[in-house]
Structure formats: C-alpha cells, structure tokens
Design a protein around this motif. Structure first.
Motif, PDB file in Angstrom:
ATOM      1  N   ALA A   1       0.988  -1.307   0.165  1.00 49.55           N
ATOM      2  CA  ALA A   1      -0.205   0.097  -0.398  1.00 49.55           C
ATOM      3  C   ALA A   1       1.009   0.826  -0.295  1.00 49.55           C
ATOM      4  O   ALA A   1       0.070   2.403  -0.511  1.00 49.55           O
ATOM      5  CB  ALA A   1      -1.095   0.212   0.722  1.00 49.55           C
ATOM      6  N   ASP A   2       1.884   1.017   0.705  1.00 51.74           N
ATOM      7  CA  ASP A   2       2.333   2.561   0.402  1.00 51.74           C
ATOM      8  C   ASP A   2       3.847   2.079  -0.432  1.00 51.74           C
ATOM      9  O   ASP A   2       5.068   3.215  -0.662  1.00 51.74           O
ATOM     10  CB  ASP A   2       3.419   2.571   2.295  1.00 51.74           C
ATOM     11  CG  ASP A   2       4.343   1.463   2.563  1.00 51.74           C
ATOM     12  OD1 ASP A   2       4.728   0.472   1.586  1.00 51.74           O
ATOM     13  OD2 ASP A   2       5.045   1.288   3.207  1.00 51.74           O
ATOM     14  N   GLY A   3       3.467   1.237  -2.009  1.00 53.21           N
ATOM     15  CA  GLY A   3       4.572   1.524  -2.826  1.00 53.21           C
ATOM     16  C   GLY A   3       5.991   0.873  -2.549  1.00 53.21           C
ATOM     17  O   GLY A   3       6.729   0.799  -3.355  1.00 53.21           O
ATOM     18  N   ALA A   4       5.649   0.151  -1.495  1.00 52.36           N
ATOM     19  CA  ALA A   4       7.567  -0.658  -1.179  1.00 52.36           C
ATOM     20  C   ALA A   4       7.330  -2.160  -1.975  1.00 52.36           C
ATOM     21  O   ALA A   4       6.306  -2.646  -1.608  1.00 52.36           O
ATOM     22  CB  ALA A   4       7.772  -0.813   0.505  1.00 52.36           C
ATOM     23  N   VAL A   5       8.477  -1.906  -2.648  1.00 52.13           N
ATOM     24  CA  VAL A   5       8.284  -3.362  -3.256  1.00 52.13           C
ATOM     25  C   VAL A   5       8.188  -5.140  -1.789  1.00 52.13           C
ATOM     26  O   VAL A   5       8.988  -4.650  -0.952  1.00 52.13           O
ATOM     27  CB  VAL A   5       9.270  -3.799  -4.139  1.00 52.13           C
ATOM     28  CG1 VAL A   5       9.361  -5.145  -4.448  1.00 52.13           C
ATOM     29  CG2 VAL A   5       9.153  -2.474  -5.510  1.00 52.13           C
ATOM     30  N   THR A   6       7.404  -5.892  -2.277  1.00 48.20           N
ATOM     31  CA  THR A   6       7.150  -7.133  -1.127  1.00 48.20           C
ATOM     32  C   THR A   6       7.719  -8.480  -1.885  1.00 48.20           C
ATOM     33  O   THR A   6       6.862  -7.909  -3.070  1.00 48.20           O
ATOM     34  CB  THR A   6       5.902  -6.799  -0.570  1.00 48.20           C
ATOM     35  OG1 THR A   6       5.885  -5.384   0.132  1.00 48.20           O
ATOM     36  CG2 THR A   6       5.832  -8.184   0.018  1.00 48.20           C
ATOM     37  N   ALA A   7       8.361  -9.009  -1.725  1.00 45.81           N
ATOM     38  CA  ALA A   7       8.529 -10.133  -2.443  1.00 45.81           C
ATOM     39  C   ALA A   7       8.019 -11.707  -1.392  1.00 45.81           C
ATOM     40  O   ALA A   7       9.125 -11.872  -0.516  1.00 45.81           O
ATOM     41  CB  ALA A   7      10.005 -10.192  -3.159  1.00 45.81           C
ATOM     42  N   ASN A   8       7.269 -12.329  -1.621  1.00 42.31           N
ATOM     43  CA  ASN A   8       7.017 -13.302  -1.016  1.00 42.31           C
ATOM     44  C   ASN A   8       7.912 -14.622  -1.241  1.00 42.31           C
ATOM     45  O   ASN A   8       8.074 -14.392  -2.601  1.00 42.31           O
ATOM     46  CB  ASN A   8       5.359 -14.065  -1.889  1.00 42.31           C
ATOM     47  CG  ASN A   8       4.155 -12.919  -1.152  1.00 42.31           C
ATOM     48  OD1 ASN A   8       4.563 -11.449  -0.191  1.00 42.31           O
ATOM     49  ND2 ASN A   8       3.345 -12.766  -1.607  1.00 42.31           N
ATOM     50  N   PRO A   9       8.415 -15.310  -0.061  1.00 39.87           N
ATOM     51  CA  PRO A   9       9.392 -16.352  -0.289  1.00 39.87           C
ATOM     52  C   PRO A   9       8.920 -17.267  -1.954  1.00 39.87           C
ATOM     53  O   PRO A   9       7.388 -17.269  -1.266  1.00 39.87           O
ATOM     54  CB  PRO A   9       9.407 -16.929   1.037  1.00 39.87           C
ATOM     55  CG  PRO A   9       8.299 -15.821   2.016  1.00 39.87           C
ATOM     56  CD  PRO A   9       7.294 -15.147   1.157  1.00 39.87           C
ATOM     57  N   PRO A  10       9.421 -17.845  -2.797  1.00 39.57           N
ATOM     58  CA  PRO A  10       8.694 -19.273  -3.394  1.00 39.57           C
ATOM     59  C   PRO A  10       8.048 -20.083  -2.578  1.00 39.57           C
ATOM     60  O   PRO A  10       8.136 -20.959  -1.522  1.00 39.57           O
ATOM     61  CB  PRO A  10       9.661 -19.352  -4.157  1.00 39.57           C
ATOM     62  CG  PRO A  10      11.252 -17.803  -4.103  1.00 39.57           C
ATOM     63  CD  PRO A  10      10.299 -17.927  -2.493  1.00 39.57           C
ATOM     64  N   GLY A  11       6.645 -20.646  -3.287  1.00 39.62           N
ATOM     65  CA  GLY A  11       5.969 -21.574  -2.581  1.00 39.62           C
ATOM     66  C   GLY A  11       7.586 -23.151  -2.989  1.00 39.62           C
ATOM     67  O   GLY A  11       8.236 -23.304  -3.649  1.00 39.62           O
ATOM     68  N   GLN A  12       6.699 -23.788  -2.144  1.00 39.64           N
ATOM     69  CA  GLN A  12       7.719 -25.762  -2.237  1.00 39.64           C
ATOM     70  C   GLN A  12       6.763 -25.883  -3.915  1.00 39.64           C
ATOM     71  O   GLN A  12       5.884 -25.600  -4.434  1.00 39.64           O
ATOM     72  CB  GLN A  12       7.398 -25.974  -1.810  1.00 39.64           C
ATOM     73  CG  GLN A  12       7.750 -27.614  -1.596  1.00 39.64           C
ATOM     74  CD  GLN A  12       9.285 -27.567  -1.140  1.00 39.64           C
ATOM     75  OE1 GLN A  12       9.650 -26.926  -0.283  1.00 39.64           O
ATOM     76  NE2 GLN A  12       9.716 -28.514  -1.757  1.00 39.64           N
ATOM     77  N   ALA A  13       7.894 -26.809  -5.338  1.00 43.64           N
ATOM     78  CA  ALA A  13       8.147 -26.422  -6.701  1.00 43.64           C
ATOM     79  C   ALA A  13       7.238 -28.001  -5.774  1.00 43.64           C
ATOM     80  O   ALA A  13       8.244 -28.479  -6.020  1.00 43.64           O
ATOM     81  CB  ALA A  13       8.984 -26.270  -7.035  1.00 43.64           C
ATOM     82  N   THR A  14       6.149 -28.087  -6.707  1.00 39.88           N
ATOM     83  CA  THR A  14       5.503 -29.777  -7.410  1.00 39.88           C
ATOM     84  C   THR A  14       5.955 -30.505  -7.805  1.00 39.88           C
ATOM     85  O   THR A  14       6.693 -30.420  -8.865  1.00 39.88           O
ATOM     86  CB  THR A  14       3.883 -29.177  -7.912  1.00 39.88           C
ATOM     87  OG1 THR A  14       3.194 -30.555  -7.450  1.00 39.88           O
ATOM     88  CG2 THR A  14       4.005 -28.352  -9.382  1.00 39.88           C
TER      89      THR A  14
END
Length: 485
Positions: free
Chosen positions: A161-174
């Motif tokens: 919401a404040d414009g900062a870049v957020t990187a979610n951790p990658p999920g477990q590859a199937t």
C-alpha cells in the motif's frame, strides 16, 4: 486474462531470418499458464507477437479488443527490453490494467524490476501456474481484501500500500507435474511454427516438455540462481503420451520438438515413452536435446524406431582444457560416442558450440572449428558467441577477469534493462577474451559457419538429409545472416 509473448527476433541481429525459419517455438510456458487459468474458470487469450509479426500498435489494438483484467508478459534476460517496450505501449492503451512479468529474468530480478520499472505491477518467481491463478482469483474477487490476498501468494512480488516492493517467498515446487493441465494449444496458431525437419522438408512443429529442471551446474546457465535450483521434475510417460495424442491426433501436427534441458536424464522413462508411442499407434517425428554420457546404443535405437529424427548435443568447445572449465562433467569422448551411436541408429545429429569462453584464444577457437569439421558423425551445428547472462557463474567469472574474459560493459551483469540490449549470441559480442575482441568474435562466428556448412561433404550430406528445396532456402537464409548486419 491476456498472456503475451513480445516480439524478439531483433535480438538475433542478422541471424533473425534463419532463426524464424528454423528455431521459432510456440510459447509453451504461456500455454501452460493459459491452461491453468482456464481450469480455474478465467477467460484467457494468448498473443505470440513474434510468431504473428505484430507491430506494437497492432499488439495494443488486439489487447484493447480483448479488454483483459490482467496482462502477463514473459521475458528472458536477452529480450527483457522488448517486453518493456510492449508493456509501455499497452500501458498507454490500457492504463488501468495491471501487468505481471514472468520468465527467467523475473525469477532473477523481479524485485529490482518492480523497483525500477513502473510498467509492471507484479513479478513472478517459481512455477507460474499456481501463482497466476491465485493472482487472477485475487484480482477478480468481489471483496476488498486484495492486500491480504497478495501477501498470501507464494512467489509473488508486488508493491504494498505504501509503494514498497514486497517479495513473498517462493512456494514449494510441486513434484507432481502431471497435476498441471496440458498447454492450451487451441490459443496458438500452429501453422506459424514451421521448421525444416530431416527427410520431410518444412513441417508444422509443436513443442513439449517431459521434465522441468536440470541437475547439472554448467557455468553458462543460471539454474542455481532460480528458486528450484537443480531440482529436476518429471512427468509420467502416460501423461506425456496423452499430450502427444492431443498434438498428433487432435491437432494433426506431425513433428514435436521436446524442449527438455536433457531429454534422456531417466532412460527408463524414455524407453516407456517409446513403447507407448508404438502401442498407441502415434505417427509423428520428434527431436530433442541430450548429452553424450546419457545415451546408449539401445536407447537411441528405440528412440529412432519411435520416430526420433534429430538429436542435439551441447559440444561447447573442441578444446578439452576449456571444456573442463565449464562444469559440465562431460568429455569429448562422451560426445563423440553419443554422436556415433546416434548416427548408427539413423538419427540426424546437431551440435552447438560456444566461442569466447574464459581462457579462449584465437588458437582454441581454431581448434574447436577443426574439431567440429572433423566429426563425420555431426550433421548440423550452431555456433554461439558466449553471452554471460545475469545469474550465471560465467557472468561472475567475467566480472573477475577469469581466463582473460571481461564484459565490455560490466554493469550488464546486474542491470536487467542494460542486459536486454547487449546480450546476444549471434552477430555481436559483449565480452573480450585474451586476444579476442568483440569484432573478432563476431567475424569468427561467421567464419565458423562458412567452414562447417560450405564443405563439399557437409553440403552433400545436408542435401540428402533435407532435400534441395530446404537446402536452397536455408542456404540463402544462412548467407543473408553471414553477410548481413
């Protein structure tokens, strides 16, 4: 939801004519995403701007007519600049439609891309199928909890919401690739993907992948920088056979190019695939890529009986000392055995080499050219100039000057946008190596093609393999590439 393969032929320079006729593949990754989105209930279109030769204005008009709720782009490090150009044009036409970028380049630099480029609202890391369906669900959900939904999507990179870049951790590859639906090929125009096939002429070609990933750590590959690393996952032979029935019987396509990094990593699976092709009565030809140390005479004979017509090998260098520095774990003896066994099985062979590697000199390039022209078991060859792609060990080697190799513009190693304009494998070089300047590497590449293909034995051999019509058209294309700019 609109998925776009931007045009990119210009990255091949004077070789673009040859590329379009011999190596253009359907955008398989986008077709996989389209299938996943459709399975989740979303309306999808896919535009291959390269295959359709669309201008940016034409691409924008197509996008506007479809009226998407989300636009997805794919890009490698080499064609990232083309993706930016397409996104800029479409943002002018559809300013309120969010855009996501995926592909290898986004996997490496997704957060940096969003920090520097406002054209993209999201970037993707890891398997795209679950990510893009979750994003599409979040964007079309009736409630207002978008921020919470975005934060819960593994591998998604976005601005909060404040414009900062957020990187979610990658999920477990199937591990179960069979769980993904087959590519949505109905969205592709099959007739646009044509290549010269041994003993057949120009044939409509589909592409397929029986596995994802590679267990090797070659210095010129960025696999160790990707979320899955060297994890290699396989589809079952039964699942691949179902897809082949769709391609051959359902769509009438009679040639398939398997795009696996190494098709024969599990030989027993390929034996099973070959048996299934016979059992189902599938009549088509196919090709793929392997290594000399991962084939046997028995396997190659089975592949040929099941329709394999061409097998490619990564030779890389005819200089054993340079080959040993690439971390391939393969020797020239392995390659020679694989080529010999393939020819004995009746399979056309293709090899690829790279010039301009660390420790390279004019003398070692000449050794490589003597090596490939001396291989009576090698029918066709691609000669590439080293391009140290971001995320690769060889890029770090050029930054350190290992083996006398240095980037002309060091910032290319870390700057996504700079990389897009300079890292080209054909007709130009971005490195200098010992006594090899970029201009000399470009000249040597052309000389290598001349030396290999203009030998009487090679000309006669390819005439027998391809026929006079293909040889004439491809020969003209090669000459245009070699004398063009």
């Amino acid at each position: 939801m609109l998925l776009i393969q931007p045009g990119f032929a210009e990255i091949y320079g004077s070789f673009r004519h040859l590329y379009k006729r011999g190596f253009l593949n359907p955008p398989l990754s986008l077709a996989y995403l389209a299938a996943a989105l459709e399975q989740a209930g979303h309306h999808v279109d896919l535009i291959d701007a390269e295959a359709e030769a669309l201008t940016l204005a034409q691409l924008a008009a197509r996008a506007q007519a479809f009226a998407p709720q989300l636009i997805g782009y794919t890009a490698t490090s080499v064609d990232y600049a083309q993706a930016v150009a397409a996104a800029r044009r479409l943002k002018q036409t559809l300013p309120q439609v969010p855009a996501i970028i995926g592909g290898v380049h986004a996997n490496l630099f997704g957060a940096q891309i969003l920090a520097e480029e406002a054209l993209f609202d999201y970037a993707a890391r890891g398997d795209g199928e679950p990510l893009i369906t979750a994003l599409a669900d979040a964007l079309t959900a009736p409630d207002a909890s978008l921020s919470a939904r975005l934060a819960a999507i593994p591998g998604l990179i976005f601005r909060n919401a404040d414009g900062a870049v957020t990187a979610n951790p990658p999920g477990q590859a199937t591990r179960d690739l069979d769980a993904y639906p087959h590519p949505a090929r109905r969205l592709l125009k099959d007739a646009l993907y044509i290549r010269a096939i041994p003993r057949q002429g120009y044939v409509v070609t589909a592409s397929s992948m029986t596995s994802r990933g590679c267990p090797y750590g070659c210095v010129y590959c960025a696999i160790d920088a990707l979320p899955e690393g060297r994890l290699t996952r396989f589809r079952s032979a039964a699942n691949v056979l179902e897809e082949l029935e769709e391609i051959v019987n359902g769509r009438g396509v009679t040639h398939v190019a398997f795009n696996d990094d190494c098709l024969t990593l599990k030989p027993e699976r390929i034996f099973e695939l070959c048996e299934g092709i016979h059992a189902r009565g599938l009549k088509f030809t196919w090709e793929g890529l392997s290594r000399g140390d991962l084939v046997t005479p028995e396997l190659l004979r089975a592949m040929r009986r099941a329709g394999m017509t061409r097998l490619s090998f990564g030779i890389e260098s005819g200089d054993p000392q340079i080959l040993a520095t690439l971390n391939k774990g393969e020797t020239l003896a392995h390659i020679e055995a694989g080529l010999r066994w393939a020819k004995e099985a009746g399979i056309v062979t293709r090899g690829s080499v790279i010039i301009g590697l660390p420790h390279e000199t004019r003398a070692s390039v000449r050794r490589t050219f003597r090596y490939i022209t001396g291989l009576k078991t090698l029918d066709q060859v691609n000669i590439n100039i080293l391009q140290p792609y971001p995320g690769t060990e060889v890029a770090r080697m050029t930054q350190r000057g290992v083996g006398g190799a240095r980037l002309i513009a060091p910032e290319v190693a870390d700057n996504p946008l700079a990389a897009g304009g300079q890292l080209r494998r054909f007709g130009s070089a971005s490195v200098t190596v010992n006594d090899l300047t970029p201009k000399r590497l470009a000249r040597l590449q052309k000389q290598g093609f001349f030396r290999f293909y203009l030998r009487p034995r090679a000309m006669w051999n390819n005439l027998k393999i391809a026929g006079w019509r293909v040889c004439l058209q491809d020969g003209v294309g090669l000459l245009r590439s070699l004398v063009g700019s």
